[in-house]
Scaffold this motif. Structure first.
Motif, PDB file in Angstrom:
ATOM      1  N   SER A   1     -91.284   1.400 -45.444  1.00 40.63           N
ATOM      2  CA  SER A   1     -90.037   0.785 -45.895  1.00 40.63           C
ATOM      3  C   SER A   1     -90.387  -0.355 -46.834  1.00 40.63           C
ATOM      4  O   SER A   1     -91.538  -0.783 -46.911  1.00 40.63           O
ATOM      5  CB  SER A   1     -89.231   0.253 -44.696  1.00 40.63           C
ATOM      6  N   GLY A   2     -89.384  -0.854 -47.565  1.00 40.70           N
ATOM      7  CA  GLY A   2     -89.668  -1.980 -48.435  1.00 40.70           C
ATOM      8  C   GLY A   2     -88.715  -2.101 -49.599  1.00 40.70           C
ATOM      9  O   GLY A   2     -87.669  -1.450 -49.647  1.00 40.70           O
ATOM     10  N   THR A   3     -89.110  -2.922 -50.553  1.00 43.12           N
ATOM     11  CA  THR A   3     -88.299  -3.240 -51.725  1.00 43.12           C
ATOM     12  C   THR A   3     -89.176  -3.146 -52.970  1.00 43.12           C
ATOM     13  O   THR A   3     -90.297  -2.650 -52.926  1.00 43.12           O
ATOM     14  CB  THR A   3     -87.737  -4.666 -51.613  1.00 43.12           C
ATOM     15  N   GLN A   4     -88.669  -3.669 -54.078  1.00 46.93           N
ATOM     16  CA  GLN A   4     -89.446  -3.729 -55.313  1.00 46.93           C
ATOM     17  C   GLN A   4     -90.519  -4.821 -55.267  1.00 46.93           C
ATOM     18  O   GLN A   4     -91.366  -4.893 -56.159  1.00 46.93           O
ATOM     19  CB  GLN A   4     -88.513  -3.992 -56.500  1.00 46.93           C
ATOM     20  N   GLU A   5     -90.475  -5.650 -54.247  1.00 42.58           N
ATOM     21  CA  GLU A   5     -91.427  -6.756 -54.165  1.00 42.58           C
ATOM     22  C   GLU A   5     -92.461  -6.575 -53.050  1.00 42.58           C
ATOM     23  O   GLU A   5     -93.648  -6.817 -53.255  1.00 42.58           O
ATOM     24  CB  GLU A   5     -90.678  -8.085 -53.934  1.00 42.58           C
ATOM     25  N   ARG A   6     -91.987  -6.164 -51.870  1.00 45.94           N
ATOM     26  CA  ARG A   6     -92.881  -6.042 -50.717  1.00 45.94           C
ATOM     27  C   ARG A   6     -92.556  -4.758 -49.958  1.00 45.94           C
ATOM     28  O   ARG A   6     -91.460  -4.204 -50.087  1.00 45.94           O
ATOM     29  CB  ARG A   6     -92.744  -7.245 -49.768  1.00 45.94           C
ATOM     30  N   SER A   7     -93.538  -4.307 -49.162  1.00 45.14           N
ATOM     31  CA  SER A   7     -93.329  -3.093 -48.393  1.00 45.14           C
ATOM     32  C   SER A   7     -94.059  -3.202 -47.058  1.00 45.14           C
ATOM     33  O   SER A   7     -94.852  -4.120 -46.826  1.00 45.14           O
ATOM     34  CB  SER A   7     -93.809  -1.866 -49.184  1.00 45.14           C
ATOM     35  N   ARG A   8     -93.779  -2.240 -46.197  1.00 50.02           N
ATOM     36  CA  ARG A   8     -94.317  -2.275 -44.838  1.00 50.02           C
ATOM     37  C   ARG A   8     -94.672  -0.863 -44.398  1.00 50.02           C
ATOM     38  O   ARG A   8     -93.929   0.083 -44.648  1.00 50.02           O
ATOM     39  CB  ARG A   8     -93.283  -2.876 -43.879  1.00 50.02           C
ATOM     40  N   LEU A   9     -95.807  -0.731 -43.731  1.00 48.76           N
ATOM     41  CA  LEU A   9     -96.220   0.538 -43.160  1.00 48.76           C
ATOM     42  C   LEU A   9     -96.371   0.370 -41.660  1.00 48.76           C
ATOM     43  O   LEU A   9     -97.110  -0.506 -41.193  1.00 48.76           O
ATOM     44  CB  LEU A   9     -97.535   1.022 -43.783  1.00 48.76           C
ATOM     45  N   ALA A  10     -95.656   1.195 -40.896  1.00 46.81           N
ATOM     46  CA  ALA A  10     -95.765   1.214 -39.440  1.00 46.81           C
ATOM     47  C   ALA A  10     -96.376   2.548 -39.038  1.00 46.81           C
ATOM     48  O   ALA A  10     -95.817   3.608 -39.343  1.00 46.81           O
ATOM     49  CB  ALA A  10     -94.394   1.032 -38.789  1.00 46.81           C
ATOM     50  N   LEU A  11     -97.513   2.506 -38.381  1.00 46.50           N
ATOM     51  CA  LEU A  11     -98.294   3.697 -38.093  1.00 46.50           C
ATOM     52  C   LEU A  11     -98.385   3.912 -36.586  1.00 46.50           C
ATOM     53  O   LEU A  11     -98.657   2.977 -35.827  1.00 46.50           O
ATOM     54  CB  LEU A  11     -99.699   3.542 -38.679  1.00 46.50           C
ATOM     55  N   THR A  12     -98.162   5.154 -36.160  1.00 45.72           N
ATOM     56  CA  THR A  12     -98.336   5.542 -34.762  1.00 45.72           C
ATOM     57  C   THR A  12     -99.363   6.663 -34.697  1.00 45.72           C
ATOM     58  O   THR A  12     -99.218   7.680 -35.394  1.00 45.72           O
ATOM     59  CB  THR A  12     -97.018   6.021 -34.130  1.00 45.72           C
ATOM     60  N   VAL A  13    -100.400   6.473 -33.895  1.00 45.31           N
ATOM     61  CA  VAL A  13    -101.459   7.468 -33.740  1.00 45.31           C
ATOM     62  C   VAL A  13    -101.467   7.938 -32.294  1.00 45.31           C
ATOM     63  O   VAL A  13    -101.741   7.154 -31.376  1.00 45.31           O
ATOM     64  CB  VAL A  13    -102.837   6.881 -34.113  1.00 45.31           C
ATOM     65  N   GLN A  14    -101.139   9.214 -32.095  1.00 42.42           N
ATOM     66  CA  GLN A  14    -101.197   9.815 -30.760  1.00 42.42           C
ATOM     67  C   GLN A  14    -102.533  10.541 -30.654  1.00 42.42           C
ATOM     68  O   GLN A  14    -102.743  11.575 -31.268  1.00 42.42           O
ATOM     69  CB  GLN A  14    -100.017  10.762 -30.559  1.00 42.42           C
ATOM     70  N   LEU A  15    -103.426   9.981 -29.868  1.00 41.47           N
ATOM     71  CA  LEU A  15    -104.824  10.363 -29.879  1.00 41.47           C
ATOM     72  C   LEU A  15    -105.227  11.111 -28.615  1.00 41.47           C
ATOM     73  O   LEU A  15    -104.868  10.710 -27.506  1.00 41.47           O
ATOM     74  CB  LEU A  15    -105.693   9.095 -30.016  1.00 41.47           C
ATOM     75  N   SER A  16    -105.991  12.182 -28.803  1.00 42.67           N
ATOM     76  CA  SER A  16    -106.668  12.856 -27.699  1.00 42.67           C
ATOM     77  C   SER A  16    -108.162  12.863 -28.006  1.00 42.67           C
ATOM     78  O   SER A  16    -108.600  13.503 -28.966  1.00 42.67           O
ATOM     79  CB  SER A  16    -106.166  14.297 -27.542  1.00 42.67           C
ATOM     80  N   SER A  17    -108.938  12.116 -27.217  1.00 35.72           N
ATOM     81  CA  SER A  17    -110.393  12.083 -27.384  1.00 35.72           C
ATOM     82  C   SER A  17    -110.990  13.187 -26.537  1.00 35.72           C
ATOM     83  O   SER A  17    -110.846  13.185 -25.313  1.00 35.72           O
ATOM     84  CB  SER A  17    -110.952  10.726 -26.940  1.00 35.72           C
ATOM     85  N   LEU A  18    -111.654  14.139 -27.163  1.00 35.18           N
ATOM     86  CA  LEU A  18    -112.161  15.294 -26.436  1.00 35.18           C
ATOM     87  C   LEU A  18    -113.595  15.095 -25.953  1.00 35.18           C
ATOM     88  O   LEU A  18    -113.951  15.555 -24.864  1.00 35.18           O
ATOM     89  CB  LEU A  18    -112.079  16.536 -27.330  1.00 35.18           C
ATOM     90  N   ALA A  19    -114.420  14.451 -26.764  1.00 30.84           N
ATOM     91  CA  ALA A  19    -115.827  14.305 -26.395  1.00 30.84           C
ATOM     92  C   ALA A  19    -116.082  13.048 -25.588  1.00 30.84           C
ATOM     93  O   ALA A  19    -116.918  13.017 -24.705  1.00 30.84           O
ATOM     94  CB  ALA A  19    -116.691  14.308 -27.650  1.00 30.84           C
ATOM     95  N   GLU A  20    -115.389  11.980 -25.886  1.00 29.97           N
ATOM     96  CA  GLU A  20    -115.590  10.701 -25.215  1.00 29.97           C
ATOM     97  C   GLU A  20    -114.365   9.838 -25.468  1.00 29.97           C
ATOM     98  O   GLU A  20    -113.473  10.215 -26.215  1.00 29.97           O
ATOM     99  CB  GLU A  20    -116.844  10.009 -25.750  1.00 29.97           C
ATOM    100  N   ASP A  21    -114.341   8.689 -24.863  1.00 33.91           N
ATOM    101  CA  ASP A  21    -113.233   7.764 -25.088  1.00 33.91           C
ATOM    102  C   ASP A  21    -113.392   7.127 -26.466  1.00 33.91           C
ATOM    103  O   ASP A  21    -114.282   6.303 -26.674  1.00 33.91           O
ATOM    104  CB  ASP A  21    -113.218   6.693 -23.996  1.00 33.91           C
ATOM    105  N   MET A  22    -112.547   7.525 -27.424  1.00 31.59           N
ATOM    106  CA  MET A  22    -112.684   7.060 -28.798  1.00 31.59           C
ATOM    107  C   MET A  22    -111.595   6.071 -29.182  1.00 31.59           C
ATOM    108  O   MET A  22    -111.435   5.749 -30.352  1.00 31.59           O
ATOM    109  CB  MET A  22    -112.663   8.258 -29.754  1.00 31.59           C
ATOM    110  N   GLU A  23    -110.844   5.577 -28.216  1.00 27.75           N
ATOM    111  CA  GLU A  23    -109.731   4.687 -28.528  1.00 27.75           C
ATOM    112  C   GLU A  23    -110.192   3.447 -29.276  1.00 27.75           C
ATOM    113  O   GLU A  23    -109.587   3.048 -30.282  1.00 27.75           O
ATOM    114  CB  GLU A  23    -109.006   4.286 -27.242  1.00 27.75           C
ATOM    115  N   ALA A  24    -111.280   2.832 -28.819  1.00 25.62           N
ATOM    116  CA  ALA A  24    -111.758   1.607 -29.472  1.00 25.62           C
ATOM    117  C   ALA A  24    -112.189   1.884 -30.909  1.00 25.62           C
ATOM    118  O   ALA A  24    -111.906   1.104 -31.823  1.00 25.62           O
ATOM    119  CB  ALA A  24    -112.908   0.999 -28.680  1.00 25.62           C
TER     120      ALA A  24
END
Length: 308
Positions: free
Chosen positions: A123-146
Motif C-alpha cells: 500500500s502507499g502513495t506517491q511519496e511513501r509505501s509499505r510492504l506487509a509480508l506473511t510467511v507461512q513456513l514448514s521446515s522439513l529438514a530442521e527448524d529453519m524459523e530463525a
C-alpha cells in the motif's frame, strides 16, 4: 489432470507434516518510495536480483525468472565453502501495486529443506509505501524459523534501500505490443527515437541480443555529447529486456535497468525501470530532470510507432 502449483506445494507440506516444524512469520517495512516503485522493486527480476542476497557474503544467481501467475523463479544462493542452496519461487497471485502470493521451496544438494507460502500486501502513495509480508513456513529438514527470520529481514532491508534509489517510468502506447517491441529491438529504428526531445543518437556499435551491447553518443540540442553504453543480459521477446547502463564504452556502471511490455486491449503498457548504483546518483539524476526526460523518450517512442 494437471494440478496447480499451490496444490502441489500443499501436498508436499502435508506429506511431511509429521517431521516438519511450522511457523508463521510477519514482516513490515515502510519505504521512502512511491507505491508503483515498490511494486516494481518487489516483482521485477532485475531489481530482485539486486536485493535478494541477505548479506555481502552471499551471491544470488538467477537461473530463470518469469513474473506472471503460473510463472516461476529459480535461483542459487552461493556461499564460499558451502553447498549451493536452490530456491524455487512460483507466482500464484499478482495484483499490481496491491498483493502478491508465491510459494517458495528451498533445497540443498537435491534435498528439500523447507516450503513456504509468502503473501505480500503493498500500500502507499506517491511519496511513501509499505510492504506487509506473511510467511507461512514448514521446515522439513530442521527448524529453519530463525534463518528465515534473519534472511527475510535482511532481504527486506535491502529491498527498501533498492526501492529508494529506483526510478520507474510508465506509458500506455496506443499500438500493439509486437509493433512497440519491434521499434525497440531493431538496430535501425531504436536510435531514431531513443532519447529526450531534441536529442539525437550517434551509434558506434549495436547488437540487440542477450550478451550484446549498444555503444552510442547522446547528443543534446546544444551539441553536448554524452557517451553511453548499454549491455544486454536478458531478452524475452515481447515481454522484457534487462540491461546495464554505463558512462561511456566499458565505463563505470551507473544503473541496472529493465523494460517490460504488457498488452492492454490492443495497446501496450511500457514500464522502464532503473536501479541507480548509489543513492547519490539517483538524487543527481532526479535533480537534472531524469524523470521528465525519460517520459519524453517514451513519448518519442509512441510518436514513432503511431506516426505511420
Amino acid at each position: 489432470m494437471t494440478r496447480n502449483p499451490a496444490t502441489n506445494i500443499a501436498s508436499r507440506v502435508m506429506s511431511d507434516d509429521r517431521k516438519g516444524r511450522f511457523a508463521t512469520l510477519t514482516f513490515d517495512r515502510e519505504v521512502a518510495a512511491p507505491l508503483a516503485v515498490l511494486w516494481e522493486a518487489w516483482t521485477a527480476p532485475a531489481a530482485r536480483a539486486i536485493w535478494a542476497a541477505p548479506s555481502p557474503s552471499v551471491t544470488v544467481e538467477f537461473l530463470e525468472a518469469d513474473t506472471r501467475v503460473g510463472g516461476r523463479e529459480l535461483s542459487l544462493c552461493k556461499v564460499a565453502g558451502q553447498p549451493d542452496i536452490s530456491c524455487e519461487c512460483g507466482w500464484l497471485e499478482l495484483q499490481p501495486m496491491l498483493r502478491s502470493v508465491n510459494y517458495e521451496v528451498i533445497s540443498s544438494e537435491g534435498v528439500t529443506q523447507s516450503v513456504a507460502l509468502v503473501t505480500a500486501d503493498i500500500s502507499g502513495t506517491q511519496e511513501r509505501s509499505r510492504l506487509a509480508l506473511t510467511v507461512q513456513l514448514s521446515s522439513l529438514a530442521e527448524d529453519m524459523e530463525a534463518g528465515y527470520q534473519e534472511g527475510f529481514g535482511a532481504g527486506l532491508d535491502n529491498l527498501a534501500g533498492t526501492a529508494e534509489r529506483t526510478m520507474v517510468l510508465q506509458r500506455r502506447i496506443q499500438a500493439p505490443r509486437s509493433v512497440v517491441w519491434g521499434a525497440w529491438m531493431n538496430a535501425e529504428t531504436l536510435p531514431q527515437w531513443w532519447g529526450p526531445d531534441g536529442f539525437s543518437c550517434r551509434t558506434q556499435r549495436i547488437d540487440l541480443r542477450t550478451g550484446g551491447d549498444w555503444v552510442f553518443d547522446m547528443i543534446a540540442p546544444d551539441g553536448t555529447v554524452f557517451p553511453n553504453h548499454h549491455r544486454y543480459h536478458e531478452i524475452r521477446p515481447e515481454e522484457r529486456i534487462g540491461y546495464t547502463l554505463h558512462w561511456g564504452e566499458n565505463g563505470p556502471k551507473h544503473a541496472d535497468a529493465w523494460v517490460s511490455f504488457e498488452e492492454q486491449d490492443g495497446a501496450t503498457k511500457v514500464t522502464l525501470g532503473m536501479v541507480f548504483s548509489t543513492a547519490a546518483e539517483f538524487q543527481e539524476a532526479k535533480g537534472f530532470g531524469a524523470v521528465e526526460l525519460g517520459l519524453q523518450t517514451l513519448g518519442k517512442l509512441e510518436r514513432f510507432v503511431t506516426s505511420g
